[in-house]
Design a protein around this motif. Structure first.
Motif, PDB file in Angstrom:
ATOM      1  N   GLN A  76       0.835  -1.208   0.000  1.00  0.00           N
ATOM      2  CA  GLN A  76       0.000   0.000   0.000  1.00  0.00           C
ATOM      3  C   GLN A  76       0.867   1.254   0.000  1.00  0.00           C
ATOM      4  O   GLN A  76       0.572   2.232  -0.691  1.00  0.00           O
ATOM      5  N   THR A  77       1.950   1.224   0.774  1.00  0.00           N
ATOM      6  CA  THR A  77       2.857   2.373   0.817  1.00  0.00           C
ATOM      7  C   THR A  77       3.506   2.597  -0.543  1.00  0.00           C
ATOM      8  O   THR A  77       3.586   3.727  -1.035  1.00  0.00           O
ATOM      9  N   ILE A  78       3.950   1.505  -1.159  1.00  0.00           N
ATOM     10  CA  ILE A  78       4.558   1.613  -2.494  1.00  0.00           C
ATOM     11  C   ILE A  78       3.539   2.163  -3.483  1.00  0.00           C
ATOM     12  O   ILE A  78       3.842   3.043  -4.294  1.00  0.00           O
ATOM     13  N   ALA A  79       2.278   1.683  -3.391  1.00  0.00           N
ATOM     14  CA  ALA A  79       1.232   2.157  -4.304  1.00  0.00           C
ATOM     15  C   ALA A  79       0.982   3.649  -4.116  1.00  0.00           C
ATOM     16  O   ALA A  79       0.784   4.374  -5.101  1.00  0.00           O
ATOM     17  N   LEU A  80       1.006   4.124  -2.862  1.00  0.00           N
ATOM     18  CA  LEU A  80       0.806   5.555  -2.610  1.00  0.00           C
ATOM     19  C   LEU A  80       1.913   6.383  -3.256  1.00  0.00           C
ATOM     20  O   LEU A  80       1.665   7.442  -3.830  1.00  0.00           O
ATOM     21  N   HIS A  81       3.151   5.887  -3.161  1.00  0.00           N
ATOM     22  CA  HIS A  81       4.272   6.617  -3.759  1.00  0.00           C
ATOM     23  C   HIS A  81       4.179   6.599  -5.279  1.00  0.00           C
ATOM     24  O   HIS A  81       4.473   7.594  -5.945  1.00  0.00           O
ATOM     25  N   LEU A  98       0.259  -3.321  -8.611  1.00  0.00           N
ATOM     26  CA  LEU A  98      -1.193  -3.553  -8.628  1.00  0.00           C
ATOM     27  C   LEU A  98      -1.504  -5.035  -8.417  1.00  0.00           C
ATOM     28  O   LEU A  98      -2.429  -5.390  -7.681  1.00  0.00           O
ATOM     29  N   ARG A  99      -0.725  -5.906  -9.051  1.00  0.00           N
ATOM     30  CA  ARG A  99      -0.957  -7.350  -8.920  1.00  0.00           C
ATOM     31  C   ARG A  99      -0.722  -7.786  -7.466  1.00  0.00           C
ATOM     32  O   ARG A  99      -1.534  -8.494  -6.884  1.00  0.00           O
ATOM     33  N   HIS A 100       0.371  -7.343  -6.859  1.00  0.00           N
ATOM     34  CA  HIS A 100       0.651  -7.718  -5.470  1.00  0.00           C
ATOM     35  C   HIS A 100      -0.399  -7.165  -4.523  1.00  0.00           C
ATOM     36  O   HIS A 100      -0.825  -7.821  -3.593  1.00  0.00           O
ATOM     37  N   LEU A 101      -0.824  -5.927  -4.790  1.00  0.00           N
ATOM     38  CA  LEU A 101      -1.804  -5.281  -3.919  1.00  0.00           C
ATOM     39  C   LEU A 101      -3.125  -6.031  -3.960  1.00  0.00           C
ATOM     40  O   LEU A 101      -3.745  -6.274  -2.922  1.00  0.00           O
ATOM     41  N   THR A 102      -3.569  -6.417  -5.152  1.00  0.00           N
ATOM     42  CA  THR A 102      -4.845  -7.138  -5.236  1.00  0.00           C
ATOM     43  C   THR A 102      -4.699  -8.545  -4.672  1.00  0.00           C
ATOM     44  O   THR A 102      -5.621  -9.055  -4.045  1.00  0.00           O
ATOM     45  N   ASN A 103      -3.550  -9.172  -4.843  1.00  0.00           N
ATOM     46  CA  ASN A 103      -3.357 -10.515  -4.277  1.00  0.00           C
ATOM     47  C   ASN A 103      -3.305 -10.499  -2.761  1.00  0.00           C
ATOM     48  O   ASN A 103      -3.898 -11.367  -2.111  1.00  0.00           O
ATOM     49  N   THR A 104      -2.603  -9.518  -2.197  1.00  0.00           N
ATOM     50  CA  THR A 104      -2.417  -9.530  -0.749  1.00  0.00           C
ATOM     51  C   THR A 104      -3.624  -8.980  -0.007  1.00  0.00           C
ATOM     52  O   THR A 104      -3.772  -9.196   1.179  1.00  0.00           O
ATOM     53  N   SER A 105      -4.518  -8.243  -0.712  1.00  0.00           N
ATOM     54  CA  SER A 105      -5.669  -7.698  -0.011  1.00  0.00           C
ATOM     55  C   SER A 105      -6.887  -8.615  -0.079  1.00  0.00           C
ATOM     56  O   SER A 105      -7.906  -8.319   0.514  1.00  0.00           O
ATOM     57  N   GLN A 106      -6.753  -9.717  -0.822  1.00  0.00           N
ATOM     58  CA  GLN A 106      -7.879 -10.651  -0.878  1.00  0.00           C
ATOM     59  C   GLN A 106      -7.966 -11.428   0.410  1.00  0.00           C
ATOM     60  O   GLN A 106      -6.984 -11.937   0.936  1.00  0.00           O
ATOM     61  N   THR A 107      -9.162 -11.491   0.944  1.00  0.00           N
ATOM     62  CA  THR A 107      -9.360 -12.273   2.173  1.00  0.00           C
ATOM     63  C   THR A 107     -10.168 -13.513   1.824  1.00  0.00           C
ATOM     64  O   THR A 107     -11.047 -13.465   0.972  1.00  0.00           O
TER      65      THR A 107
END
Ligand SMILES: [Zn+2]
Length: 109
Positions: A76-81, A98-107
């Protein structure tokens, strides 16, 4: 993959509102007053980049170390930057974030 974030530090001025780096307040890391060199980590805030004692890690270093223990916060921090400075990153980096963010935010359901 390696992603480099540009975290320039500035000497903040807490007395002159006309100074481009006028920014009074507290450090997001230690909670103490801002002084000396500070850098902004999006999602966290302004952090000290110097310490009284050179053997101690800076607030910026501690925040970055802490991010590595929490992958979702780190992405998330990297995405903000990247959102703030998209032209500094190539398309492959933006795609990977984007791929990592969507993968890691899936519950799990
Ligand atoms: Zn601090």
């Amino acid at each position: 993959m390696r992603i480099t974030l540009d975290l320039p530090d500035f000497t903040l001025d807490d007395t002159d509102p006309n100074d481009p780096h006028f920014n009074p307040g507290l450090c997001a890391g230690c909670g103490n007053e801002r002084w000396g060199r500070m850098a902004r980590l999006h999602g966290t805030g302004w952090l000290h980049t110097q310490t009284d004692d050179d053997t101690e890690p800076t607030c910026r270093q501690k925040a970055l170390d802490n991010l590595q223990t929490n992958p979702l916060s780190a992405w998330q921090t990297i995405a903000l930057h990247i959102a703030k400075y998209p032209s500094r990153h190539d398309a492959a980096t933006i795609r990977a974030v984007l791929r990592h963010l969507t993968n890691t935010s899936q519950t799990p359901n």
